[in-house]
Enzyme design. Structure first.
Site: not given
Ligand code: MN
Ligand code: NAD
Ligand code: IPM
Length: 351
Positions: A187, A248
């Protein structure tokens, strides 16, 4: 001989580690590997009954007497400040200097990916998450806590040494495994210091690997592209917190958190293996937890300990179970945690 410490931990941790253990025992019966195993009680129950999160003594045993640790999950609503999870999970990552958090997200069965109807090649991504710096060092503090004038500070760390070693590990992996590309997620447009260092180091290291394509992306756009055109990504290297989130996302795109394994590594040293998912308090005790993420973490353990045949056998058994419809509810089946684990272990033992 691989000396394995098991830390089942909290919530569904013990339920899935039981199946991981079953699969390890099956690989031993098949003559594919030799192991010793010892189970450690550390987790929320142990903290609440003894006051210990992870003592220096236990840490020293884990460091000196074992080659690998298999951890289920840590995190329990009875310990709202999560201190035991930080001492156990982050403590092991930091104190063993396991700077690579390797999180592969591969579609094992096309129908399980939410992207199955898109015109994509299968998602096959490996996240190299920096595991010892960033926002995770615990550095920071409160001022005037509990007052309307409270100040909270959490500092993010990036060291030249820390960034360079994980970026280099990602490129080295890409080169040796024939992976086409390494992408940096950062970022740098909004947070120039930490991510500015990341970008400079990434570009420098990339020049040493002209045989591997490289590109640097902003993490927000990368997250969008990961859903839209996932096949453009192969190895993704990134900072600790961003890697937590992206792993995730990648896991879910590949078929679900119930299938996603991980390895915390420092090449040639100890290693810690764990599913990417947590203790899932919402399903604990229901028998529905998917043991595959833990079982595939066992495959990573075997692979990194040099037992490649055992690793391949475990992966084949997992693929066979999914194809045969032996699936827990999160991946569209009705099997219980143990039914899935027993089926996979039998397949490993039989070959
Ligand atoms: Mn995690
Ligand atoms: P989680 O990963 O535990 O659960 C997220 C969702 O995925 C839940 O709906 C859960 O039921 C489901 N899920 C997770 N694993 C599954 C499995 N094997 N089979 C089927 N469904 C599964 O994330 P969370 O709810 O944010 O966290 C719960 C606790 O776990 C928190 O205390 C958190 O800090 C901790 N945690 C620990 C680890 C770890 O030990 N490595 C990792 C992540 C979260
Ligand atoms: C993970 C977990 C941990 C992390 C938590 C439980 C501290 O989410 O292993 O992905 O953020 O690293």
């Amino acid at each position: 001989m691989i000396r394995i410490a098991l830390i089942p931990g909290d919530g569904i941790g013990p339920e899935v580690v039981r199946e991981g253990r079953r699969v390890i025992e099956a690989a031993v019966r098949a003559g594919l590997v030799e192991v010793t195993m010892e189970e450690f009680p550390h987790g929320a129950d142990h903290l609440l009954s003894t006051g210990e999160t992870l003592s220096d003594e236990t840490f020293a045993r884990l460091r000196d007497e074992f080659d690998a640790i298999l951890l289920g999950a840590v995190g329990d609503p009875r310990v709202p400040d999560n201190r035991h999870a930080r001492d156990i999970l982050l403590g092991l990552r930091f104190r063993l200097d396991l700077f690579i958090n390797f999180r592969p997200a591969t579609v094992r069965l096309a129908e399980l990916s939410p992207l199955r109807d898109a015109e994509h090649r299968p998602l096959d991504i490996e996240v190299f998450r920096e595991n010892t710096e960033g926002f995770y060092t615990g550095s920071g503090g409160f001022l005037r806590q509990g007052t309307p004038h409270e100040v909270a500070i959490s500092e993010s760390f990036a060291t030249r040494y820390g960034v360079e070693r994980i970026v280099r590990a990602a490129f080295e992996h890409a080169r040796t495994r024939g992976r086409p590309r390494v992408t940096l997620a950062d970022k740098a447009n909004a947070v120039p210091h930490v991510y500015g260092l990341w970008r400079r180091v990434f570009q420098e290291v990339a020049e040493e690997y002209p045989d591997v394509e490289s590109d640097a992306r902003y993490v927000d756009a990368l997250a969008m592209q990961l859903v839209r055109v996932p096949e453009q990504f192969s190895v993704i290297v990134t900072e600790n917190l961003l890697g937590d989130i992206l792993s995730d996302l990648a896991a879910e795109l590949a078929g679900g958190m119930g299938l996603a394994p991980s390895a915390n590594l420092n090449p040639g040293r100890h290693a810690l293996y764990e599913p990417v998912h947590g203790s899932a308090p919402d399903i604990v005790g229901t028998g529905t937890a998917n043991p595959v993420a833990t079982i595939l973490s066992v495959a990573l353990l075997f692979e990194h300990a040099g037992a490649e045949a055992a690793a391949r056998r475990v992966e084949e058994a997992v693929d066979a179970s999914l194809a045969a419809g032996i699936r827990t509810p999160d991946v569209g089946g009705t099997a219980t945690t143990s039914e899935a684990g027993i089926w996979i272990a039998d397949h490993v033992a039989r070959g």
